[in-house]
Design a protein around this motif. Structure first.
Motif, mmCIF file in Angstrom:
data_model
loop_
_atom_site.group_PDB
_atom_site.id
_atom_site.type_symbol
_atom_site.label_atom_id
_atom_site.label_comp_id
_atom_site.label_asym_id
_atom_site.label_seq_id
_atom_site.Cartn_x
_atom_site.Cartn_y
_atom_site.Cartn_z
ATOM 1 N N UNK A 192 0.872 -1.172 0.199
ATOM 2 C CA UNK A 192 0.009 -0.077 -0.009
ATOM 3 C C UNK A 192 0.908 1.267 0.055
ATOM 4 N N UNK A 193 2.002 1.388 0.942
ATOM 5 C CA UNK A 193 2.722 2.567 0.693
ATOM 6 C C UNK A 193 3.380 2.573 -0.309
ATOM 7 N N UNK A 194 3.711 1.636 -1.126
ATOM 8 C CA UNK A 194 4.532 1.756 -2.411
ATOM 9 C C UNK A 194 3.504 2.599 -3.339
ATOM 10 N N UNK A 195 2.287 1.887 -3.449
ATOM 11 C CA UNK A 195 1.222 2.941 -4.414
ATOM 12 C C UNK A 195 1.145 4.143 -3.723
ATOM 13 N N UNK A 196 0.862 4.514 -2.560
ATOM 14 C CA UNK A 196 0.809 5.906 -1.892
ATOM 15 C C UNK A 196 1.898 6.694 -2.608
ATOM 16 N N UNK A 197 3.070 6.119 -2.536
ATOM 17 C CA UNK A 197 4.159 6.968 -2.846
ATOM 18 C C UNK A 197 4.211 7.210 -4.246
ATOM 19 N N UNK A 198 3.593 6.357 -5.270
ATOM 20 C CA UNK A 198 3.518 6.749 -6.520
ATOM 21 C C UNK A 198 2.431 7.678 -6.812
ATOM 22 N N UNK A 199 1.368 7.734 -6.200
ATOM 23 C CA UNK A 199 0.422 8.724 -6.325
ATOM 24 C C UNK A 199 0.798 10.205 -6.012
ATOM 25 N N UNK A 200 1.575 10.089 -4.824
ATOM 26 C CA UNK A 200 2.099 11.435 -4.242
ATOM 27 C C UNK A 200 3.299 12.114 -5.249
ATOM 28 N N UNK A 201 4.023 11.102 -5.959
ATOM 29 C CA UNK A 201 4.967 11.447 -6.754
ATOM 30 C C UNK A 201 4.441 12.135 -7.889
ATOM 31 N N UNK A 202 3.117 11.556 -8.373
ATOM 32 C CA UNK A 202 2.581 12.079 -9.539
ATOM 33 C C UNK A 202 1.892 13.329 -9.256
ATOM 34 N N UNK A 203 1.344 13.577 -8.254
ATOM 35 C CA UNK A 203 1.024 14.836 -7.798
ATOM 36 C C UNK A 203 2.175 15.885 -7.721
ATOM 37 N N UNK A 204 3.076 15.467 -7.310
ATOM 38 C CA UNK A 204 4.340 16.338 -7.370
ATOM 39 C C UNK A 204 4.752 16.686 -8.359
ATOM 40 N N UNK A 205 4.831 15.761 -9.331
ATOM 41 C CA UNK A 205 5.504 15.971 -10.766
ATOM 42 C C UNK A 205 4.358 16.887 -11.342
ATOM 43 N N UNK A 206 3.131 16.744 -11.229
ATOM 44 C CA UNK A 206 2.287 17.738 -12.029
ATOM 45 C C UNK A 206 2.278 19.192 -11.477
ATOM 46 N N UNK A 207 2.545 19.301 -10.192
ATOM 47 C CA UNK A 207 2.728 20.746 -9.536
ATOM 48 C C UNK A 207 4.165 21.301 -10.315
ATOM 49 N N UNK A 208 5.151 20.419 -10.184
ATOM 50 C CA UNK A 208 6.464 20.945 -10.456
ATOM 51 C C UNK A 208 6.465 21.420 -12.235
ATOM 52 N N UNK A 209 5.857 20.397 -13.036
ATOM 53 C CA UNK A 209 5.779 20.690 -14.487
ATOM 54 C C UNK A 209 4.681 21.863 -14.659
ATOM 55 N N UNK A 210 3.688 22.094 -13.947
ATOM 56 C CA UNK A 210 2.988 23.014 -14.174
ATOM 57 C C UNK A 210 3.524 24.404 -14.068
ATOM 58 N N UNK A 211 4.659 24.456 -13.332
ATOM 59 C CA UNK A 211 5.506 25.649 -13.289
ATOM 60 C C UNK A 211 5.839 26.159 -14.572
ATOM 61 N N UNK A 212 6.311 25.007 -15.556
ATOM 62 C CA UNK A 212 6.671 25.323 -16.676
ATOM 63 C C UNK A 212 5.616 26.129 -17.533
ATOM 64 N N UNK A 213 4.511 25.797 -17.361
ATOM 65 C CA UNK A 213 3.297 26.480 -17.783
ATOM 66 C C UNK A 213 3.228 27.786 -17.425
ATOM 67 N N UNK A 214 3.540 27.780 -15.915
ATOM 68 C CA UNK A 214 3.365 29.179 -15.274
ATOM 69 C C UNK A 214 4.347 30.211 -15.890
ATOM 70 N N UNK A 215 5.403 29.761 -16.130
ATOM 71 C CA UNK A 215 6.689 30.435 -16.672
ATOM 72 C C UNK A 215 6.369 31.097 -18.019
ATOM 73 N N UNK A 216 5.558 30.084 -19.031
ATOM 74 C CA UNK A 216 5.108 30.619 -20.083
ATOM 75 C C UNK A 216 4.132 31.606 -20.016
ATOM 76 N N UNK A 217 3.190 31.480 -18.920
ATOM 77 C CA UNK A 217 1.970 32.439 -18.865
ATOM 78 C C UNK A 217 2.871 33.823 -18.347
ATOM 79 N N UNK A 218 3.856 33.577 -17.520
ATOM 80 C CA UNK A 218 4.410 35.046 -17.373
ATOM 81 C C UNK A 218 5.048 35.705 -18.418
ATOM 82 N N UNK A 219 5.528 34.949 -19.496
ATOM 83 C CA UNK A 219 5.867 35.572 -20.646
ATOM 84 C C UNK A 219 5.042 36.098 -21.305
ATOM 85 N N UNK A 220 3.548 35.478 -21.352
ATOM 86 C CA UNK A 220 2.659 36.267 -21.988
ATOM 87 C C UNK A 220 2.301 37.614 -21.265
ATOM 88 N N UNK A 221 2.501 37.664 -20.003
ATOM 89 C CA UNK A 221 2.339 38.925 -19.428
ATOM 90 C C UNK A 221 3.553 40.080 -19.885
#
Length: 415
Positions: free
Chosen positions: A260-289
């Motif tokens: 169970x802890x292994x699969x929970x770690x996978x889900x947590x890692x997926x959430x963290x990766x989503x947040x980190x990679x969304x920062x790329x989109x945020x930087x691109x949005x700042x370029x729009x500004x």
């Protein structure tokens, strides 16, 4: 043909004209930044979905959803227990097993392994090992034959194939006139399986349940009873419900205790990766500004003329919101198309790249899975696309508001 003025002018400003090539280049860069972030996010989340699915299929295909054993770690009356739980509608199948640690020896090669004794017919109802045999047959594990089926990597490490002999050394000792010596048994390799996970392919050996019971000195007994439920993710609740009808001198555990802890770690890692990679989109949005702020500065005279002709601040604001939204929309669309195509083909692309450079990115002895699986989830694509588009719209608010606040008299004073 009627076109809203704000939409028409905003789309005109998006294209390069005479002296604003640099601004249009920045717009293109912002667009590509959004596309890159969206494509990377879709691809990475698809790969993580693929990893999660493969691990679930492979781990849960070999691990019982739950098992029941006695207070001393063995079961003698397992047929009666099997009849008792067979009437539970949530239990799909059950199978007895014997499990223990042993060492395998072949010449100078020695490897420790987990030995699992099974009933070949019943085991196929609770695990996928019967479908993973690449040499020999699981049915050859007959009572008294002392045959053994090895994982592919384990067989390779021991240098054996089907038909070869191999020695098993169990932790139980036998007293002799010469002293206490380990218990040894010569076995015949009757099959080889490949699960696709190094953990099993290099560390699991399977033999007949009665032969294993004799080697581990529990004749007539088994280690426990493996259960398969109709819903693996409800195993804890279903097991608790089942144990209410089972005598108290039994104890049980489900797969969540191990994984169970292994699969929970996978889900947590997926959430963290989503947040980190969304920062790329945020930087691109700042370029729009940045792009729109530069555009507002460059177009002050045009804005002032439009205001003197009667355009209200809201319409001026709409011009630059249209421009920023168009950049975000095109960038998001490009990213979605690129990300979906990459997610669908990432496995073959990585395999081709590994073959080209002669290097394996994910060695089987280091990682759980040696390939790069991908499973595209359209729900993830929708969330990513909507989030990127909303960020793009939000990035237009400040520059657009700033444009709407330009005073015509001040902007045209020195023109």
């Amino acid at each position: 043909m009627f076109r809203p003025l704000s939409l028409y002018i905003g789309m005109r400003y998006t294209r390069a004209k005479r002296r604003n090539h640099f601004i249009s280049f920045i717009s293109l860069t912002s667009m590509l930044g959004v596309a890159l972030g969206v494509a990377a996010l879709i691809t990475v989340l698809s790969v993580m979905n693929g990893f999660e699915k493969e691990l679930k299929d492979r781990i849960l295909g070999m691990t019982s959803h739950a098992f029941i054993t006695g207070e001393d770690g063995t079961l003698k009356d397992w047929p009666d227990l099997q009849d008792l739980i067979r009437h539970d509608p949530d239990v799909v199948a059950s199978a007895p097993f014997v499990e223990g640690q042993a060492m395998l020896s072949q010449g100078s090669r020695v490897r420790g392994t987990l030995v699992r004794g099974i009933d070949a017919e019943l085991e196929q109802s609770v695990s996928t090992i019967g479908d993973k045999i690449i040499q020999g047959k699981l049915a050859d594990l007959t009572d008294g034959s002392f045959g053994i089926v090895l994982g592919k990597d384990l067989a390779t490490a021991m240098g054996v194939t089907t038909g070869d002999k191999i020695t098993m050394i169990t932790p139980h000792v036998s007293p002799t006139p010469a002293g206490v010596i380990p218990r040894l048994k010569r076995l015949t390799v009757v099959g080889i399986f490949e699960i696709g996970m190094y953990e099993y392919d290099s560390g699991l050996a399977v033999m007949n349940i009665n032969d294993a019971a004799k080697l581990f000195k529990i004749p007539g007994r088994v280690t426990g009873l493996r259960l398969k439920f109709d819903d693996v993710f409800k195993a804890p609740q279903l097991l608790r419900k089942l144990m209410q009808d089972v005598p108290v001198n039994y104890r049980a555990a489900d797969w969540t205790f191990q994984h169970a802890n292994f699969f929970r770690a996978l889900k947590t890692e997926k959430t963290v990766m989503f947040v980190i990679l969304m920062l790329i989109v945020a930087v691109a949005a700042f370029n729009i500004v940045s792009t729109l702020v530069m555009m507002v500065t460059d177009k002050q005279s045009d804005i002032a003329i439009l205001r003197t002709l009667g355009m209200n601040p809201g319409s001026v604001m709409g011009i630059f919101m249209v421009q920023g939204t168009l950049i975000g929309l095109i960038g998001t669309a490009m990213g979605v198309v690129g990300g979906v195509l990459l997610a669908w083909n990432i496995e073959s692309l990585i395999a081709s790249l590994e073959k080209l450079i002669g290097y394996q990115f994910m060695p089987a002895d280091v990682y759980y899975i040696s390939s790069l699986p991908s499973q595209l989830e359209w729900s993830d694509v929708s969330v990513i696309a909507i989030t990127a588009f909303v960020l793009s719209i939000l990035s237009t608010l400040y520059p657009s508001w700033r444009a709407s606040q330009i005073k015509p008299a001040e902007a045209l004073r020195y023109d």
